[in-house]
Design a protein around this motif. Structure first.
Motif: not given
Length: 436
Positions: A213-222, A224-229, A244-256
């Motif tokens: 849910q936090l990822l969704r809310e942060l993604s709504s901020i105009e 902010i183009e990319r989110i990593r964690f 959510e990781f897969a379908r959210n375009p602002k979440i970078c497709k790299s993960i630790h």
């Protein structure tokens, strides 16, 4: 003006703590940063204690700074080593003016005025403290979403140095992210010992929430183009999070995704909470959703109970997953951990052999992966450039976290551009611009 010099050891969390220390001292005490310790009025060493070597290095660093500092300059030791050694630091190194633990950094403007202060309370809660802000953030910014750790991994000292896990209120995070976006930040790196455990505990009453849910809310901020964690815990990687990781375009497709060991037996002895099978199941699910995902990991070799068969299971997972980035270390015994009590440690020779085997195989994997990148198209966030003929180029990272250099182009920092990988230059990816 008073000048501050700061040396930061260890992880991204320490880097963020250093940012907080700098901002507090700049905005409330009038300090300016210097890169020369000799001219500093205050020298801070922000320490790491995850492994033994950085801790041993601390006292050498204190001695070197004491030898070159101005007569009235103060030396402060902060961070995780400060948390668990406390006043012992001042006993061993009387030149240290104060000790400030990792859970107490909001007290920096107090301790600089208290000679020989020791503030290392790991139950102290500054999760709702509004730290001073950096007035000139970069295009990328770090954002703490929680402090502390509730896990009981038998090799890890972090719960002892950073205390119990507490999440930072969502409203505070959204407010800070909004302000960062307004200042030009394009990419957020969310930090926590176990980021996908977010929402498990707050200091004050808070609506039920979780990391997804936090990822969704942060993604709504105009803006902010990319989110990593970093870092999610494999145990909490449920399907909702992966989808959510897969379908959210602002979440970078790299993960630790820390593995630590490929042996279920060793994972059990580490108290990691998951099995080899669970880990591979989550990887399989992730790759089915995002085939091009970039995956990094941590691996500890020569845990005291690790047999050769256990190590070969780790090698098996390495070969199956084909990690893009590998942080690998020989087990380092740490105080206040269960693993320190285990007997029959593996010899240094055998431990070094296993580490070399692991790293050698990973180099082979990386060489093959670099070849496979040729011809692929990435969206690259421009982070740096050089405009000094004959060296004219820009560089940045793809959303899969690959560093790509673009020759013969000077592009605006923060721009996101389409790039095709043209060739591999000694492990570095060289790209060519595509029409936008």
């Amino acid at each position: 003006m008073k000048k501050l010099y700061i040396e930061t050891m260890g992880c991204a969390m320490n880097n963020r703590d250093s940012e907080h220390l700098i901002a507090e001292l700049q905005n409330k005490e009038g300090y300016t940063l210097t890169q020369d310790a000799k001219e500093a009025d205050l020298i801070l060493i922000n320490t790491c204690s995850v492994r033994e070597k950085p801790e041993r290095k601390l006292f050498s660093e204190i001695g070197q700074f004491n030898a070159i500092k101005k007569p009235q300059a103060k030396i402060g030791v902060c961070g995780c080593t400060a948390s668990h050694l406390g006043e012992e630091i001042i006993k061993k190194a009387p030149s240290v003016s104060f000790v400030l633990g990792a859970r107490n950094i909001s007290k920096i403007t107090q301790v600089i005025h208290q000679d020989k202060a020791v503030e290392v309370d790991t139950s102290f809660d500054d999760s709702t403290y509004a730290f001073s802000k950096n007035s000139n953030p970069d295009i990328k910014a770090l954002l703490n979403i929680s402090i502390g750790c509730d896990k009981k991994c038998t090799y890890c000292i972090v719960p002892h140095t950073r205390g119990k896990e507490i999440s930072i209120p969502t409203t505070m995070l959204l407010d800070e992210a909004q302000k960062l976006a307004q200042k030009g930040v394009k990419e957020l790196l969310l930090l926590g010992q176990n980021v996908n455990h977010y929402g498990i505990r707050f200091s004050n009453p808070h609506k039920p929430t979780n990391f997804t849910q936090l990822l969704r809310e942060l993604s709504s901020i105009e803006g902010i183009e990319r989110i990593r964690f970093t870092s999610p815990h494999p145990l909490h990687m449920d399907d909702e999070f992966l989808e959510e990781f897969a379908r959210n375009p602002k979440i970078c497709k790299s993960i630790h995704i820390p593995l630590q060991s490929g042996s279920t037996k060793v994972l059990r002895e580490m108290k990691r909470g998951y099995t080899k099978e669970w880990y591979l199941n989550r990887i399989e699910k992730l790759k089915s959703l995002v085939p091009h995902v970039g995956i990094s990991t941590d691996i500890i070799v020569a845990f005291p109970t690790e047999t050769e068969a256990d190590f070969q299971e780790t090698m098996e997972v390495l070969n199956i997953v084909q990690f893009d980035t590998l942080y690998s270390f020989i087990y380092s015994p740490r105080p206040h951990t269960e693993a320190q009590k285990l007997h029959n440690p593996i010899s240094k020779e055998e431990a070094s052999k296993r580490l070399a085997t692991l790293q050698s195989r990973h180099k082979e994997i990386l060489a093959q992966k670099s070849k496979e990148e040729i011809g692929k198209i990435h969206s690259v966030l421009i982070e740096n450039y050089r405009d000094e003929a004959p060296q004219v180029w820009s560089e940045g990272r793809s959303d899969t976290n690959r560093l790509i250099k673009i020759p013969n182009h000077v592009l605006p920092l923060g721009s996101i551009v389409p790039v095709r990988v043209a060739h591999n230059d000694g492990g570095s990816l060289i790209g060519e611009m595509l029409p936008q």
